[in-house]
Design a protein around this motif. Structure first.
Motif, PDB file in Angstrom:
ATOM      1  N   UNK A   1       0.816  -1.216   0.000  1.00 27.12           N
ATOM      2  CA  UNK A   1       0.000   0.000   0.000  1.00 27.12           C
ATOM      3  C   UNK A   1       0.849   1.265   0.000  1.00 27.12           C
ATOM      4  N   UNK A   2       1.981   1.222   0.686  1.00 26.55           N
ATOM      5  CA  UNK A   2       2.728   2.467   0.873  1.00 26.55           C
ATOM      6  C   UNK A   2       4.055   2.508   0.142  1.00 26.55           C
ATOM      7  N   UNK A   3       4.329   1.481  -0.654  1.00 22.33           N
ATOM      8  CA  UNK A   3       5.520   1.578  -1.476  1.00 22.33           C
ATOM      9  C   UNK A   3       5.212   1.182  -2.916  1.00 22.33           C
ATOM     10  N   UNK A   4       4.658  -0.013  -3.087  1.00 24.51           N
ATOM     11  CA  UNK A   4       4.404  -0.485  -4.450  1.00 24.51           C
ATOM     12  C   UNK A   4       3.381   0.403  -5.150  1.00 24.51           C
ATOM     13  N   UNK A   5       2.249   0.642  -4.478  1.00 25.88           N
ATOM     14  CA  UNK A   5       1.201   1.451  -5.112  1.00 25.88           C
ATOM     15  C   UNK A   5       1.693   2.880  -5.398  1.00 25.88           C
ATOM     16  N   UNK A   6       2.296   3.568  -4.411  1.00 26.02           N
ATOM     17  CA  UNK A   6       2.782   4.921  -4.725  1.00 26.02           C
ATOM     18  C   UNK A   6       3.805   4.951  -5.859  1.00 26.02           C
TER      19      UNK A   6
ATOM     20  N   UNK B   1      14.510  13.470   4.255  1.00 28.26           N
ATOM     21  CA  UNK B   1      13.908  13.709   2.944  1.00 28.26           C
ATOM     22  C   UNK B   1      12.449  13.266   2.874  1.00 28.26           C
ATOM     23  N   UNK B   2      12.182  12.037   3.343  1.00 25.67           N
ATOM     24  CA  UNK B   2      10.819  11.528   3.257  1.00 25.67           C
ATOM     25  C   UNK B   2       9.895  12.330   4.174  1.00 25.67           C
TER      26      UNK B   2
ATOM     27  N   UNK C   1      -5.495  13.177   1.227  1.00 22.58           N
ATOM     28  CA  UNK C   1      -5.238  12.967   2.639  1.00 22.58           C
ATOM     29  C   UNK C   1      -4.534  14.209   3.184  1.00 22.58           C
ATOM     30  N   UNK C   2      -5.024  14.734   4.291  1.00 22.28           N
ATOM     31  CA  UNK C   2      -4.314  15.846   4.922  1.00 22.28           C
ATOM     32  C   UNK C   2      -3.036  15.295   5.530  1.00 22.28           C
ATOM     33  N   UNK C   3      -1.909  15.904   5.166  1.00 18.52           N
ATOM     34  CA  UNK C   3      -0.646  15.346   5.636  1.00 18.52           C
ATOM     35  C   UNK C   3      -0.267  15.902   7.003  1.00 18.52           C
ATOM     36  N   UNK C   4       0.452  15.111   7.740  1.00 23.26           N
ATOM     37  CA  UNK C   4       0.859  15.506   9.087  1.00 23.26           C
ATOM     38  C   UNK C   4       1.773  14.449   9.658  1.00 23.26           C
TER      39      UNK C   4
ATOM     40  N   UNK D   1       9.966   9.452  -1.451  1.00 24.99           N
ATOM     41  CA  UNK D   1       9.366  10.680  -0.932  1.00 24.99           C
ATOM     42  C   UNK D   1       8.347  11.267  -1.903  1.00 24.99           C
ATOM     43  N   UNK D   2       8.715  11.385  -3.176  1.00 19.81           N
ATOM     44  CA  UNK D   2       7.766  11.986  -4.123  1.00 19.81           C
ATOM     45  C   UNK D   2       6.613  11.023  -4.409  1.00 19.81           C
ATOM     46  N   UNK D   3       6.905   9.707  -4.352  1.00 17.29           N
ATOM     47  CA  UNK D   3       5.844   8.733  -4.582  1.00 17.29           C
ATOM     48  C   UNK D   3       4.786   8.869  -3.496  1.00 17.29           C
ATOM     49  N   UNK D   4       5.238   8.978  -2.255  1.00 16.98           N
ATOM     50  CA  UNK D   4       4.278   9.094  -1.155  1.00 16.98           C
ATOM     51  C   UNK D   4       3.553  10.432  -1.195  1.00 16.98           C
ATOM     52  N   UNK D   5       4.287  11.493  -1.562  1.00 17.65           N
ATOM     53  CA  UNK D   5       3.645  12.811  -1.679  1.00 17.65           C
ATOM     54  C   UNK D   5       2.529  12.753  -2.725  1.00 17.65           C
TER      55      UNK D   5
END
Lengths: 280, 263, 355
Positions: free
Chosen positions: A10-15, B204-205, B127-130, B115-119
């Motif tokens: 959910x938090x690595x592959x999908x992003x 960074x992340x 999603x409100x980030x925090x 980092x950019x993938x999660x952003x």
């Protein structure tokens, strides 16, 4: 193990898949994303400007990797040559800085290198009053920062095969009349190539994607891919292009890792041969 | 290895030079944190005033608290998930290539890419980030590190004693508690300390997945902002404290599980 | 039940527990009523406390290093999380075009009357529909009068410096101001987008890079104070920071001119507390508060009664604070250039990547 795998998916592959998808869309005029399929972002990666930045990053990262390997191998060799009981202590202290904050280790170099910094003051102390060129904000400063930050890992990677080296091998080689240099070149080096390769790849991969070190020690005068990706996401607001750059970065990384695996395979083959020769 | 005096001298010189290279920058930073004067680079007498001024800096204190929350929560989750993952993989001896890659990936993927993938992911989900998004992100790489430390320990684990324990009528819980856990506990704790250290230092992340304002500014983010606005003795003092904390955590981790730093 | 099934059984519950834990612990502690994003040190340190005393509304100030940084965050999050944001005028224009700004309700900001008439009809937002000017000024050269041999008078003194200044100059890192130095030197508009002209600007700035110490838009004045740099491209107010620490530092607008930059306050459409946001803007525009801000940050403010109340010794110390408004508004304002911003970004990338 299911929850961990769910988490990673959910938090690595999908992003990451999302980033890959993003790279095929178009940027809106003021940032944001227009959902029309395009390949132009990947085309842009090969634009002379950006390809040049890739090459330049590779050059800086490669130089850092080379220097780190030379210093790191020498250090690992010296540690492996130390008395057995001291080796873990040396190794521990060689690796310790690696676990302190990256930003702080980089900042330490600003303090050392700036024109009014410690090195300049030392020079003045010794009576040097001439013109002092800035050492900070140069390519050398960026490379020094990268080498400094990643050196501990290289020492670790090179020490592992060196410490496993059978001392009888070197003796056998010498008994057979090989010089110290030949022994090193023909016996020790091939056996430790996997460590060297792992260290070099590590430094290269982390350096090429780095944006903190060029930003802090390069004074904005050096663009690396990391900075470029950062800029696309946080200043130029061109996410699709940033995504394409990130994918290119991953592709380079995978290529380098594959090359390393291949080199390690070959080396272990050669090492087995060398061992066979020495045993015979 | 055999050694001649000349060779021993050479080896000693290398060690001295390398350790000087590694430690002088840090030593200078630490020394200057006790500097009385306002210039971060010129010595003018001993003083603890920069530490005192840190204690009165509410932005830094709140950043430190945020960092602690992120590190503790993400370490707790990652330790649990990472340990279970390690046991699952090692017990079943499932070394599928895809699985290995999935577990290995968080350790090698460039920070900036994750980092950019999660952003992108979080902002696409609206999603409100925090702090919560930083925690979610930190668990990703932390669990991979915990898993690899625990797996290393499990490689030498004899699974037949688990079966023996079951054969002798012990429940699964008892078996885990009395047999498996004691064996892996040092690795679990070491992995947790490692995760904690990584999380405390990660910049960074966190920078990309943080929300607006002080509520989710972590210490490394604060340090980055301070460095960008110039070098001050206050940063030196903060740096000294942060280094002392990570080095303590790592030393503990090392004592519990020699091998974590490669020995 | 074997250990495996035990683990498998137990693990089913883990994701929900872990997620619950993460979310429970991360609910922000009772936050302030207003979140305001501003540059570090760009308002009086006691401003928020005074605002709370005056209105009972609590505000939290978060800092951004650059316009681009806050723009990235605002666009990524659809403007969520912030109530009032301080950005330079071209960026305010972009926020407005993206529909992220709330129209300024003039009835809730009566202190708009304090603005100079010129400040209510700035080209980027005639009539203050979506932005309220907070500070304004020029971009020029800030230098050590005690260490440079000849006082600078032209952008060329920065872009092609004399030998004693080589390696001791910095330029702003931000796209628009970096380009403006080249555009002004060439006699072009600061909003010039013609490709041929911009190619000239690019070549000029690439050649200037060779003599540059660094691109810097956050610490250039401290480099000047320490002597690391001797001449920097600077915003007038930020040069004043240097003057405050070292009176030998001087500021000059080059003969080719400057841009007129305007830093503005905008209210985000996503704000849940717009009345308080307007209250905050009104508070900042109060003559006394705005004057207090000017004296704290050493920047000119577009507030007539505030500027008229500044003490004479303050104006004497920072000569550029006394610049007549009529002279200031002669300069051209940076405007949002729309799609051409992409070309600007690329040119800046080329400059920064040049060897």
């Amino acid at each position: 193990m299911a929850p961990a795998l769910v988490w990673l998916t959910a938090l690595m592959v999908v992003p990451c898949a999302l980033v890959l998808a993003l790279a095929f869309f178009r940027r809106g005029i003021y940032g944001g994303i227009e959902y029309t399929f395009t390949l132009e972002n990947f085309g842009l990666v090969f634009d002379p400007l950006y390809a040049g930045i890739f090459l330049n990053s590779a050059r800086i990262a490669g130089t850092a990797a080379l220097i780190a390997v030379v210093i790191g191998y020498a250090a690992a060799y010296a540690i492996a040559a130390a008395p057995r009981r001291l080796q873990p202590v040396f190794l521990f202290f060689a690796v310790l800085p690696f676990w302190s904050n990256y930003l702080i280790r980089t900042y330490a170099w600003i303090v050392l290198l700036n024109r009014e910094g410690l090195i300049t003051q030392l020079l003045r102390w010794f009576g040097y009053t001439g013109e002092q060129p800035s050492m900070l904000y140069t390519e050398g400063a960026v490379i020094a920062g990268l080498v400094y930050n990643y050196l501990p890992f290289v020492i670790l990677a090179c020490y592992a095969p060196l410490s496993r080296l059978n001392p009888e091998l070197a003796e056998a080689s010498r008994d057979l009349g090989a010089s110290a240099l030949t022994t090193f070149r023909r016996v020790i080096l091939p056996l430790t190539v996997p460590g060297i390769a792992a260290g070099a790849v590590f430094v290269f991969v982390l350096s090429i994607g780095n944006f903190v070190t060029p930003a802090l020690l390069g004074g904005g005068r050096f663009q690396m891919i990391g900075n470029l990706v950062y800029d696309q996401f946080l200043t130029a607001n061109d996410w699709p292009f940033g995504a394409a750059l990130a994918m290119a970065l991953i592709a380079i990384m995978l290529l380098v890792l594959m090359a390393q695996a291949l080199a390690a395979d070959r080396a272990s083959g050669r090492a087995a041969e060398a061992k066979g020769d020495a045993d015979g | 290895m055999t050694s001649s005096p000349a060779r021993a001298f050479g080896m000693r010189t290398i060690l001295i030079l390398v350790f000087a290279f590694l430690y002088i920058p840090i030593a200078v930073l630490v020394a200057l944190s006790f500097n009385k004067g306002g210039l971060p680079t010129a010595w003018s007498g001993f003083s603890l005033k920069w530490y005192a001024s840190l204690a009165g800096n509410s932005a830094i204190l709140s950043a430190a608290l945020n960092t602690l929350i992120v590190a503790l929560v993400s370490t707790a989750i990652a330790t649990l998930l990472g340990t279970l993952l390690a046991i699952g993989v090692e017990m079943r001896r499932q070394y599928g290539k895809g699985l290995e890659a999935l577990i290995f990936a968080p350790m090698i993927i460039p920070d900036i890419v994750l980092a950019i993938a999660l952003l992108s992911f979080f902002s696409m989900l609206n999603l409100t980030m925090g702090l919560h998004t930083i925690i979610l992100a930190h668990v990703v790489f932390n669990l991979a590190f915990v898993c690899s430390v625990v797996r290393a320990r499990l490689k030498s684990f004899d699974w037949s004693i688990v079966e023996a324990s079951a054969d002798l009528g012990a429940s699964a819980i008892t078996t885990f508690r009395r047999v498996t856990l004691p064996v892996i506990l040092p690795a679990v704790v070491a992995g947790a300390l490692l995760a904690f250290t990584l999380s405390v230092d990660e910049f960074i992340i966190a920078f990309f997945t943080a929300g607006a304002g002080r509520a989710s500014t972590t210490l490394p983010m604060q340090i980055y902002a301070m460095i960008r606005f110039g070098i001050t003795p206050e940063i030196n003092a903060l740096a000294t404290i942060v280094m002392a904390v990570s080095i303590t955590a790592l030393t503990l981790s090392q004592r519990l599980n020699p091998g974590i730093t490669g020995q | 039940m074997t250990a495996t099934t035990f683990l498998r059984h137990r693990s089913l519950k883990m994701p929900s527990i872990a997620l619950g834990l993460a979310l429970a612990l991360s609910v922000p502690a009772a936050a302030a009523d207003l979140v305001i994003s501003n540059w570090d040190g760009y308002m009086a340190p006691d401003a928020m406390a005074a605002f709370k005393t005056a209105t009972g509304v609590s505000g939290e100030v978060v800092v951004h290093a650059t316009n681009e940084e806050i723009m990235g965050k605002l666009i990524a999050a659809g403007g969520k999380g912030y109530d009032v944001v301080f950005v330079s005028s071209p960026f305010a224009e972009v926020l407005n075009k993206l529909g992220l700004t709330e129209p300024i309700d003039h009835t809730k900001v009566p202190n708009l009357a304090n603005l100079y008439p010129e400040a209510t009809k700035l080209p980027h937002d005639v009539g203050n529909n979506f932005s309220v000017p907070y500070t304004w000024g020029t971009t020029g050269l800030c230098y050590r009068s005690d260490l440079v041999k000849v006082a600078p008078t032209s952008w060329s003194d920065l872009l092609a410096p004399s030998d004693d200044l080589k390696g001791k100059t910095t330029m702003l890192a931000t796209d628009r101001w970096l380009l403006a130095a080249g555009q002004l030197d060439k006699g072009f508009s600061v909003n010039e987008t013609d490709p041929a002209k911009m190619a000239e600007v690019k070549d000029l700035l690439i050649s200037a890079k060779k003599t540059l110490l660094a691109y810097d838009d956050t610490t250039f004045y401290s480099k000047l104070v320490s002597g690391e740099a001797l001449m920097v491209q600077a915003w007038d107010g930020w040069c004043n920071y240097g003057i405050a620490e070292k009176p030998e530092i001087k500021y000059v607008i080059p003969k080719e001119g400057s841009d007129l930059w305007v830093d503005t306050m905008v209210v985000m459409k996503a704000s849940a507390n717009k009345d308080a946001a307007f209250q905050f803007i009104n508070f900042m525009l109060d003559a006394k508060n705005h004057a207090w801000a000017a004296q704290n940050i050493d920047y000119k403010v577009p507030n007539k009664p505030a500027m008229e109340s500044l003490p004479a010794d303050f104006l004497a110390k920072f000569p550029n604070m006394a610049m007549p408004v009529a002279d200031l508004v002669k300069f051209e304002q940076l405007r949002d250039v729309g799609d051409a911003q992409r070309d600007y970004s690329k040119i800046v990338s080329e400059i920064k990547a040049a060897q």
